[in-house]
Design an enzyme around this catalytic site. Structure first.
Site, PDB file in Angstrom:
ATOM      1  N   ARG A  50       0.827  -1.197   0.000  1.00 22.83           N
ATOM      2  CA  ARG A  50       0.000   0.000   0.000  1.00 22.83           C
ATOM      3  C   ARG A  50       0.862   1.249   0.000  1.00 22.83           C
ATOM      4  O   ARG A  50       2.001   1.245   0.480  1.00 22.83           O
ATOM      5  CB  ARG A  50      -0.938   0.005   1.192  1.00 22.83           C
ATOM      6  N   ASP A  52       0.537   5.475   1.079  1.00 25.11           N
ATOM      7  CA  ASP A  52      -0.248   6.333   1.951  1.00 25.11           C
ATOM      8  C   ASP A  52      -0.915   7.465   1.185  1.00 25.11           C
ATOM      9  O   ASP A  52      -0.599   7.729   0.021  1.00 25.11           O
ATOM     10  CB  ASP A  52       0.650   6.923   3.044  1.00 25.11           C
ATOM     11  N   ARG A 197       9.732   7.486   4.166  1.00 28.37           N
ATOM     12  CA  ARG A 197       9.455   8.868   4.578  1.00 28.37           C
ATOM     13  C   ARG A 197      10.272   9.247   5.815  1.00 28.37           C
ATOM     14  O   ARG A 197      10.775  10.380   5.918  1.00 28.37           O
ATOM     15  CB  ARG A 197       7.967   9.051   4.834  1.00 28.37           C
TER      16      ARG A 197
END
Length: 251
Positions: A50, A52, A197
């Site tokens: 996935r 975000d 990130r």
């Protein structure tokens, strides 16, 4: 019933991420709706992983099963005619029924972009912004600490399943000065949630000389979810490629 491997590009700006969830529109949901229109029944898709909310993809991979007899090139045309312009199917090919987009992935590449052109509205959704001039050479020096096989517990979500392995291998981590932005490239055998990130913002802080190479090494060695308090904004992150052992060419 046949299984298909699809590669999709998307602008994540308007979506709550890849995965279906309540109270927001997801990319997975939109693609499944398009497939349902074609099939007249629900069709589930499974992605390599996935992304975000706000994160983009150049080549996300997913698989789905279908009883429809459609040539691969016609899948692309049919799906794109039903999808919004910010989600584009790049390829669809039939694979064996054993193929799994998530479990068969052996590597991924993510890129992170950051600009100090903070007044440019056209970069708002597609790059991180910071007014500071970053020391790219020092960021690259700090990046060497992170290359290799490590336990990345310090650089992931504190909500991660404790049963999920935290050891990952980063094979490439480059920090490049482009004409109007800094470009970070992460390649590895897999990445934990928020890992790219958090690593990106950690290197950005080093580029501002707010933390040192030794600080980053200490964070990594702590293997503590509270050791790193940095996480870059999602807009600058792109899933560039997902690798599979039987790929003739990388996607």
């Amino acid at each position: 019933m046949a299984r298909y491997k699809a590669v999709v590009s998307y602008d994540g700006s308007s979506y709550g991420g890849w995965q279906k969830q309540l109270n927001t529109t997801s990319i997975q949901e939109v693609i499944e709706q398009a497939l349902a229109k074609m099939h007249k029944h629900d069709v589930a898709i499974v992605a390599s992983g996935r992304t975000d909310a706000g994160v983009h993809a150049i080549a996300q991979v997913f698989h789905f099963d279908s009883e429809m007899k459609i040539q691969e090139k016609h899948w692309i045309k049919a799906l794109n005619s039903l999808l919004p312009k910010d989600i584009r199917i790049q390829s669809v090919k039939q694979v064996t029924e054993a193929f799994h987009a998530r479990f068969d992935a052996i590597g991924k590449r993510y890129d992170y972009l950051i600009s100090n052109d903070i007044l440019n509205p056209f970069k708002e959704n597609y790059m991180a912004k910071d007014a500071h001039k970053l020391d790219v050479a020092y960021m690259q020096e700090c990046a060497t600490v992170l290359i290799g096989t490590h336990d990345f517990t310090s650089f992931t979500s504190n909500k991660i399943d404790p049963r999920k392995p935290r050891v990952k291998t980063i094979t490439r981590l480059e920090v490049l000065q482009e004409k109007d932005h800094v470009h970070m490239i992460f390649e590895g055998n897999g990445f934990l949630r928020y890992m790219v990130r958090m690593l990106s913002q950690t290197l950005i802080e080093a580029g501002k000389h707010r933390i040192t190479k030794a600080d980053i090494k200490k964070m990594l060695e702590a293997k503590d979810k509270h050791a790193c308090r940095y996480k870059a904004v999602p807009q600058g992150l792109y899933l560039v490629r997902v690798d599979y052992a039987d790929d003739e060419e990388q996607n």
